[in-house]
Design an enzyme around this catalytic site. Structure first.
Site, PDB file in Angstrom:
ATOM      1  N   TYR A   1      11.640  -6.049  -3.559  1.00 49.37           N
ATOM      2  CA  TYR A   1      12.859  -6.854  -3.383  1.00 49.37           C
ATOM      3  C   TYR A   1      12.627  -8.296  -3.835  1.00 49.37           C
ATOM      4  CZ  TYR A   1      16.900  -8.866  -0.862  1.00 49.37           C
ATOM      5  OH  TYR A   1      18.056  -9.524  -0.519  1.00 49.37           O
TER       6      TYR A   1
ATOM      7  N   ALA B   1       0.830  -1.212   0.000  1.00 47.56           N
ATOM      8  CA  ALA B   1       0.000   0.000   0.000  1.00 47.56           C
ATOM      9  C   ALA B   1       0.862   1.258   0.000  1.00 47.56           C
ATOM     10  CB  ALA B   1      -0.925  -0.007   1.214  1.00 47.56           C
TER      11      ALA B   1
HETATM   12  P1  NAD Z   1      25.186  -4.697   1.927  1.00 53.55           P
HETATM   13  O1  NAD Z   1      24.221  -3.579   1.870  1.00 53.55           O
HETATM   14  O2  NAD Z   1      25.998  -4.872   3.163  1.00 53.55           O
HETATM   15  O3  NAD Z   1      26.210  -4.588   0.671  1.00 53.55           O
HETATM   16  C1  NAD Z   1      25.774  -4.301  -0.633  1.00 53.55           C
HETATM   17  C2  NAD Z   1      26.899  -3.588  -1.380  1.00 53.55           C
HETATM   18  O4  NAD Z   1      26.411  -3.289  -2.706  1.00 53.55           O
HETATM   19  C3  NAD Z   1      27.286  -2.251  -0.732  1.00 53.55           C
HETATM   20  O5  NAD Z   1      28.692  -2.184  -0.575  1.00 53.55           O
HETATM   21  C4  NAD Z   1      26.762  -1.221  -1.719  1.00 53.55           C
HETATM   22  O6  NAD Z   1      27.522  -0.031  -1.726  1.00 53.55           O
HETATM   23  C5  NAD Z   1      26.839  -1.981  -3.045  1.00 53.55           C
HETATM   24  N1  NAD Z   1      25.971  -1.355  -4.057  1.00 53.55           N
HETATM   25  C6  NAD Z   1      24.690  -0.931  -3.875  1.00 53.55           C
HETATM   26  N2  NAD Z   1      24.265  -0.325  -5.015  1.00 53.55           N
HETATM   27  C7  NAD Z   1      25.274  -0.400  -5.916  1.00 53.55           C
HETATM   28  C8  NAD Z   1      25.430   0.063  -7.247  1.00 53.55           C
HETATM   29  N3  NAD Z   1      24.460   0.742  -7.878  1.00 53.55           N
HETATM   30  N4  NAD Z   1      26.604  -0.161  -7.874  1.00 53.55           N
HETATM   31  C9  NAD Z   1      27.612  -0.827  -7.247  1.00 53.55           C
HETATM   32  N5  NAD Z   1      27.525  -1.280  -5.972  1.00 53.55           N
HETATM   33  C10 NAD Z   1      26.363  -1.064  -5.306  1.00 53.55           C
HETATM   34  O7  NAD Z   1      24.353  -6.022   1.577  1.00 53.55           O
HETATM   35  P2  NAD Z   1      24.639  -7.566   1.938  1.00 53.55           P
HETATM   36  O8  NAD Z   1      23.815  -7.937   3.111  1.00 53.55           O
HETATM   37  O9  NAD Z   1      26.103  -7.847   1.960  1.00 53.55           O
HETATM   38  O10 NAD Z   1      23.958  -8.265   0.663  1.00 53.55           O
HETATM   39  C11 NAD Z   1      24.692  -8.590  -0.519  1.00 53.55           C
HETATM   40  C12 NAD Z   1      23.741  -9.281  -1.477  1.00 53.55           C
HETATM   41  O11 NAD Z   1      23.161 -10.423  -0.851  1.00 53.55           O
HETATM   42  C13 NAD Z   1      22.564  -8.417  -1.940  1.00 53.55           C
HETATM   43  O12 NAD Z   1      22.272  -8.688  -3.293  1.00 53.55           O
HETATM   44  C14 NAD Z   1      21.435  -8.874  -1.036  1.00 53.55           C
HETATM   45  O13 NAD Z   1      20.169  -8.632  -1.610  1.00 53.55           O
HETATM   46  C15 NAD Z   1      21.743 -10.356  -0.928  1.00 53.55           C
HETATM   47  N6  NAD Z   1      21.160 -11.036   0.247  1.00 53.55           N
HETATM   48  C16 NAD Z   1      21.511 -10.702   1.527  1.00 53.55           C
HETATM   49  C17 NAD Z   1      20.957 -11.393   2.589  1.00 53.55           C
HETATM   50  C18 NAD Z   1      21.331 -11.104   4.036  1.00 53.55           C
HETATM   51  O14 NAD Z   1      20.804 -11.776   4.931  1.00 53.55           O
HETATM   52  N7  NAD Z   1      22.191 -10.161   4.318  1.00 53.55           N
HETATM   53  C19 NAD Z   1      20.036 -12.415   2.360  1.00 53.55           C
HETATM   54  C20 NAD Z   1      19.689 -12.719   1.049  1.00 53.55           C
HETATM   55  C21 NAD Z   1      20.281 -12.037  -0.010  1.00 53.55           C
END
Ligand code: NAD
Length: 453
Positions: free
Chosen positions: A359, A304
């Site tokens: 997401y 929403a």
């Molecule tokens: P995080 O936010 O700690 O790290 C993400 C990194 O991506 C950051 O350093 C950020 O600066 C970089 N980033 C964002 N936008 C960007 C762009 N436009 N260009 C280049 N770099 C960019 O996240 P995380 O927890 O380490 O997650 C990493 C991946 O794992 C993500 O795709 C997230 O969706 C996925 N994920 C995480 C979890 C979890 O439990 N943490 C679970 C499932 C999936």
């Protein structure tokens, strides 16, 4: 790399006073998982290996365990009380439902003696490759058996199923090593399919450095899961090009310097990002062997309250940038032979999650992209896969409200969250040149989370 969990309850259970208290109250005790350290043997104890008649994999498994300096037992004696580091059952030859009874006969008694962080591995023949309906049903039954066994596993043990296609036996080594070793600490209850590669991958000369002389790109490498992926790929011998936005430049430089890699500041959503990345790879490194699409963001709101802006800005990072870079990789000559592309999805993309329509849609889209692009990458001798992490201990999950965080941590068969290194080890296995037979798949790294299971 984050070697310790931020899980307060696990810390309590594993200290003497807290341990006594939680035992007295009958509370669960999440196990300390065995994780990979350089030089660690493949298995720290004997492996029990059995086969149903007509199995194709027993010899392959015995050779790999022996090469990893492990002891193999094929006929356990009644008096032997040893704890198994692994129990492997080759069910590839099972073609009748009646023959499935060999599973409780062989695996049942052995399962009771599976050691801490032990491995149950069942090998099957892909049901979809079988014409006979009963054979297909019997092979598909292995899936339900393994998923249930994984829910009964204790002490950090895992149970997984590897479907090996006819002709793929010789290309199974990297996957068998991953599933038997401590590298797969948080992967449980998963079916994996191994296709016959053409050609069969060349033998890996050094299992301590399976990525030697390979160039790997990791997006979002300045912190969290991306930094852990970069670290594990470098440990395995790769030169890592660490990519992140300019605003994360300090963290990015720190990670790249620590690993002897290269830092490349790039916003992957910029219109010229694919061209700039590929130019950098060609000019500085002669191209790349491994591309890991890890960068991702969350912009949570209930449906929403979800604005088109929140939706589109997330899609741009999580899905559209990957699609554009992958298209450029296919059209360009920057990818070397036996290239590996690995995308980071999420269990939210499989199960959905409240407040995450954007997401979850992006992460489900990644699964669709990987399935659709696998044939095109195969024409270039390359693979593309995704990993779907469950609850991983990162800055992102540390910021969750306490109750939501605790819920996320506990609703899996291991009773704990994973560490970034668990995702990184899975990516590193998919990145190996020897993992040629796995493509178009999404592998969950979630401790067999009940979410979407
Ligand atoms: P995080 O936010 O700690 O790290 C993400 C990194 O991506 C950051 O350093 C950020 O600066 C970089 N980033 C964002 N936008 C960007 C762009 N436009 N260009 C280049 N770099 C960019 O996240 P995380 O927890 O380490 O997650 C990493 C991946 O794992 C993500 O795709 C997230 O969706 C996925 N994920 C995480 C979890 C979890 O439990 N943490 C679970 C499932 C999936």
């Amino acid at each position: 790399m984050q070697a310790r969990s931020a899980d307060w309850y696990q810390g309590l259970v594993h200290n003497p006073i807290g341990g006594r208290l939680t035992r007295t109250l009958g509370l669960p005790a999440p196990a300390l998982l065995r994780r990979y350290r350089v030089g660690q043997p493949l298995l720290e104890g004997p492996a029990l290996v059995g086969s149903a008649p007509g199995g194709r994999m027993q010899d392959v498994v015995v050779r790999i365990v022996n090469q990893g300096a492990g002891e193999v037992v094929t006929e356990p004696s009644e008096s032997d009380r040893s704890r198994w580091a692994a129990v492997v059952f080759d069910a590839t030859g099972i073609g009748e439902v009646g023959s499935l009874v060999q599973l409780p006969q062989f695996v049942g008694p052995a399962f009771r003696r599976l050691g801490r962080s032990g491995r149950l591995l069942v090998l099957g023949t892909p049901p979809e490759s079988l014409d006979d309906p009963e054979a297909a049903a019997a092979q598909r039954a292995l899936d339900g058996f393994v998923r249930s066994a994984a829910k009964e596993a204790r002490g950090g043990a895992t149970a997984n199923l590897l479907y090996v296609a006819q002709g793929a036996e010789a290309g199974a080594e990297s996957t068998l090593r991953f599933l038997l070793s401590a590298r797969s600490a948080y992967v449980s209850g998963q079916p994996i399919r191994l296709k016959a590669g053409d050609p069969t991958p060349a033998p890996t000369p050094n299992w301590e450095e399976p990525l030697a002389e390979r160039v790997a790109v990791v997006t979002g490498a300045a912190r969290g899961i991306g930094a852990a992926i970069a670290e594990v790929l470098a440990r395995d011998g790769a030169h890592v090009v660490c990519v992140d936005v300019p605003a994360a430049g300090a963290g990015l430089a720190e990670v790249a310097n620590r690993l002897g890699g290269t830092a490349f500041q790039l916003d992957i959503t910029a219109p010229d990002a694919p061209a700039r990345l590929l130019d950098h790879l060609r000019q500085r490194h002669g191209g790349a062997h491994v591309v890991v699409h890890n960068a991702g963001i969350t912009r949570d709101k209930t449906l929403a309250n979800m604005t088109p802006d929140l939706w589109s800005s997330l899609m741009a990072v999580n899905l559209e940038a990957q699609l554009r870079i992958n298209r450029a990789l296919l059209e360009d000559d920057a990818l070397h032979d036996a290239a590996r592309v690995i995308c980071v999805s999420s269990t939210s993309g499989i199960a959905g999650n409240r407040g995450q329509t954007n997401y979850a849609a992006s992460k489900a889209g990644i699964i669709g992209m990987v399935e659709a692009l696998a044939p095109s990458f195969a024409l270039r001798g390359a693979t593309i896969n995704a990993v779907a992490p469950g609850f991983i201990e990162t800055e992102m999950t540390a910021a969750m409200p306490f109750a939501v965080r605790e819920m996320g941590r506990r609703v899996n068969s291991m009773g704990q969250g994973g560490l970034p290194v668990d995702v990184a080890e899975t990516v590193a296995w998919l990145a190996q040149p020897g993992t040629a037979g796995v493509t178009g798949q999404t592998l969950r790294v979630c401790g067999q989370s009940l979410v979407g299971a």
